[in-house]
Every structure is written in C-alpha cells, then in structure tokens.
Design an enzyme around this catalytic site. Sequence first.
Site, PDB file in Angstrom:
ATOM      1  CB  SER A 158       6.278   7.977   3.131  1.00 28.71           C
ATOM      2  OG  SER A 158       4.975   7.979   3.119  1.00 28.71           O
ATOM      3  CE1 TYR A 171       5.402   2.484   1.745  1.00 26.19           C
ATOM      4  CE2 TYR A 171       4.430   4.333   3.004  1.00 26.19           C
ATOM      5  CZ  TYR A 171       5.116   3.564   2.044  1.00 26.19           C
ATOM      6  OH  TYR A 171       5.311   4.723   1.174  1.00 26.19           O
ATOM      7  CE  LYS A 175       8.632   4.327   2.188  1.00 21.29           C
ATOM      8  NZ  LYS A 175       9.498   4.526   1.020  1.00 21.29           N
TER       9      LYS A 175
HETATM   10  N1  LIG Z   1       2.585   6.659  -4.572  1.00 19.73           N
HETATM   11  C1  LIG Z   1       2.503   7.161  -3.371  1.00 19.73           C
HETATM   12  O1  LIG Z   1       1.544   7.743  -3.024  1.00 19.73           O
HETATM   13  C2  LIG Z   1       3.807   7.232  -2.382  1.00 19.73           C
HETATM   14  C3  LIG Z   1       3.656   7.997  -1.265  1.00 19.73           C
HETATM   15  C4  LIG Z   1       4.774   8.193  -0.433  1.00 19.73           C
HETATM   16  C5  LIG Z   1       5.801   7.469  -0.711  1.00 19.73           C
HETATM   17  N2  LIG Z   1       6.040   6.600  -1.838  1.00 19.73           N
HETATM   18  C6  LIG Z   1       7.287   5.789  -1.936  1.00 19.73           C
HETATM   19  O2  LIG Z   1       7.610   6.010  -3.165  1.00 19.73           O
HETATM   20  C7  LIG Z   1       8.528   5.116  -3.577  1.00 19.73           C
HETATM   21  C8  LIG Z   1       7.879   4.602  -5.074  1.00 19.73           C
HETATM   22  O3  LIG Z   1       6.650   3.990  -5.028  1.00 19.73           O
HETATM   23  P1  LIG Z   1       5.522   4.193  -6.241  1.00 19.73           P
HETATM   24  O4  LIG Z   1       4.336   4.657  -5.795  1.00 19.73           O
HETATM   25  O5  LIG Z   1       6.367   4.555  -7.384  1.00 19.73           O
HETATM   26  O6  LIG Z   1       5.188   2.537  -6.167  1.00 19.73           O
HETATM   27  P2  LIG Z   1       5.427   1.570  -7.392  1.00 19.73           P
HETATM   28  O7  LIG Z   1       4.806   0.319  -6.812  1.00 19.73           O
HETATM   29  O8  LIG Z   1       4.766   2.218  -8.459  1.00 19.73           O
HETATM   30  O9  LIG Z   1       7.143   1.402  -7.924  1.00 19.73           O
HETATM   31  C9  LIG Z   1       7.757   0.778  -6.940  1.00 19.73           C
HETATM   32  C10 LIG Z   1       8.716   0.114  -7.477  1.00 19.73           C
HETATM   33  O10 LIG Z   1       9.791  -0.406  -6.736  1.00 19.73           O
HETATM   34  C11 LIG Z   1      10.285  -1.539  -7.190  1.00 19.73           C
HETATM   35  N3  LIG Z   1      10.744  -2.509  -6.129  1.00 19.73           N
HETATM   36  C12 LIG Z   1       9.867  -3.144  -5.177  1.00 19.73           C
HETATM   37  N4  LIG Z   1      10.548  -4.101  -4.567  1.00 19.73           N
HETATM   38  C13 LIG Z   1      11.863  -3.877  -4.929  1.00 19.73           C
HETATM   39  C14 LIG Z   1      13.339  -4.365  -4.476  1.00 19.73           C
HETATM   40  N5  LIG Z   1      13.217  -5.237  -3.443  1.00 19.73           N
HETATM   41  N6  LIG Z   1      14.309  -3.875  -5.206  1.00 19.73           N
HETATM   42  C15 LIG Z   1      14.233  -3.331  -6.297  1.00 19.73           C
HETATM   43  N7  LIG Z   1      13.163  -2.785  -6.653  1.00 19.73           N
HETATM   44  C16 LIG Z   1      11.765  -2.997  -6.111  1.00 19.73           C
HETATM   45  C17 LIG Z   1       9.065  -2.259  -7.715  1.00 19.73           C
HETATM   46  O11 LIG Z   1       9.331  -3.148  -8.719  1.00 19.73           O
HETATM   47  C18 LIG Z   1       8.338  -0.844  -8.536  1.00 19.73           C
HETATM   48  O12 LIG Z   1       8.890  -0.981  -9.967  1.00 19.73           O
HETATM   49  C19 LIG Z   1       8.130   3.837  -2.657  1.00 19.73           C
HETATM   50  O13 LIG Z   1       9.371   4.015  -1.812  1.00 19.73           O
HETATM   51  C20 LIG Z   1       7.096   4.363  -2.046  1.00 19.73           C
HETATM   52  O14 LIG Z   1       6.836   3.738  -0.452  1.00 19.73           O
HETATM   53  C21 LIG Z   1       4.704   6.304  -2.691  1.00 19.73           C
END
Ligand SMILES: NC(=O)c1ccc[n+]([C@@H]2O[C@H](COP(=O)([O-])OP(=O)(O)OC[C@H]3O[C@@H](n4cnc5c(N)ncnc54)[C@H](O)[C@@H]3O)[C@@H](O)[C@H]2O)c1
Length: 268
Positions: A158, A171, A175
Amino acid sequence: MAARRMDGKVVVVTGGASGLGRASALRLSEEGAAAVVVADLDGERAAAVAGEVTAAGGAASAFAVDVTDAERCEELARDAVERWGRIDVLVAAAGVSSAAVGAGEQEHDGTDAGLLWSTDTWHRVVDVNLNGLMYTDRAVARQMIAAGQGGSIVNIASICSVWTSGNSTPYAVSKAGAWMLTKSLAVELAPHGIRVNAVGPGFIETPMTAATRADEAAAAGVTGRTLMGRFGQPREVADTVLFLACDESSYFTGSILYPDGGFNAPTR
Ligand SMILES: NC(=O)c1ccc[n+]([C@@H]2O[C@H](COP(=O)([O-])OP(=O)(O)OC[C@H]3O[C@@H](n4cnc5c(N)ncnc54)[C@H](O)[C@@H]3O)[C@@H](O)[C@H]2O)c1
C-alpha cells in the site's frame, strides 16, 4: 494469435474474490494465463470470480482459505500444484483495513494502553495483512523451489507502507511490514530464481474504500492530495500487477511500484 504476456503461466491470487484480487485474476487470465486459482476467505465469491474467468474463456478454480491459517495456506499451494501442475505466479492481495476490523473504535477514548485501536483489532489486522502474507508467500515459495523453475511473487502492499495519516496505525504498520517482507524474501529467494516485488496502491475504488468514498470530506481529502484528482480503478492496479507478474519485469526484484495517481509525490 500473438503471444500474450501470461501465456502458459499458472497463477494463484489470494483475496481473489473482490476488488484488486478479482481485477488481477481477470487481467492475468485475459493475458493468457494457463490457469488462475482464485483463493479467498469467502469461498462462494471466489467460486463466482473463478466462474467469471471461465466465462471469459480462461481456466480457473476456486479455493477457500483463511490466510491466517498457515497450514491452510500450505494446502492452497499443494492443491494448486496438484490441480494445475505448478505455480508460476502468486498475487497476494488478501487484506483488511483497520476501519473494517475495528469499526467505530476511533470514537473510543484510547484507554487501551493509550492507543486508539483495541488489542483485538491490532492482532487481526497484523495477522491477516502481515502474518497471512508471510504464510502465503512461504507456502507458494516452497512449491516454486521444489519445482525448480523460478517464479514471480507480487505482494499487494500500500502507499501506507511508507505513509501514514495516523488514523489507521495497525494497517500502516502491517503494510510497512509487507514491504519489508517483500525485500527480505527477494533476498532469500533470489538463488531460486524467484522474484518478489510489491505493489503499493493509492486509494482505489474497491469495497475497502467504500466508506471513504461515501464520506464527502474524506473523499475530498483523498482526491485533493492525489495529483490526478481522482480515486484509481482496480484495473489500473491489475495492470501494475501484470507487469510485475510477467517476464517484462525480469530485472525487478525487491521493488515496489506505486499506482497511486501521484498521492505520495507531495512531501507533506
Ligand atoms: N482499495 C484500496 O484503495 C487499497 C489501497 C492499497 C492497498 N490495498 C490492498 O489491496 C488488497 C486488496 O484490497 P481491496 O481493496 O481489493 O479490498 P476488498 O475488501 O475488496 O478485498 C479484499 C479481499 O480479501 C479477502 N480476505 C480478507 N481477509 C482474508 C483472509 N483472512 N484470508 C483470505 N482472504 C481474506 C476478502 O474476503 C476480500 O475478498 C488488500 O491487501 C488491501 O490492503 C487496497
């Protein structure tokens, strides 16, 4: 048909049921991946995404996994090899935000050892985003090492790996750990021809940012700082994942790329 960037590659995507994981699964399949294993805590939605991949002409299977369960991560990697022959690429996208885990905690008075986040929230966020990432990377790396054909691991970190607003400490710390895990594993796995890189997205339109986007002031704070003046799209992150997954990034390891619309460019 012209060669595509993922031709013949077997891919495992954790967090594949939603957001960035789902977008990556679809994008890598579109680029010719031989198979995509869609792994997620939510097995039903993982199966639905595997169905989307198949409907678009790709090959996929679904696997229910809680990445905080180290043995289940080993089963995920073993199952992928048994089903599809090997693993060439891991996209580790499973993750949770502090806000989702500790909903409402910021309204509390910070009596928990002086921090605004409870012990439970701290443990859950670090357990999924850092410990779970390690269990997943390790399980897949073990299979890659046994196969002896190298591979590419892409960890979804992130902008919070290097930036914090102070209102999402569990968080941000998880990260930052994900980024150091990426560099450490790059060192450990280089002798095996396994590249390990990270993607550090800015604010992207996924369910994880739904609350921020719904809050006008919070959304304006994000778009105001983001040089491009908007949230990113999951596909823009998936394109970055694709680059690090495929051979075009053959001289990259231990690196992080930030699809963040310029969020991190300002110095404050
Ligand atoms: N959306 C953003 O702006 C953003 C920015 C930076 C980083 N991220 C990172 O990207 C990744 C994906 O996030 P996203 O935005 O797609 O979120 P999201 O909530 O849409 O998807 C996250 C997925 O991870 C799964 N998950 C959660 N806990 C879990 C576990 N213990 N075991 C297996 N699966 C699990 C959830 O069921 C979900 O399907 C994450 O690591 C998040 O921290 C997201």
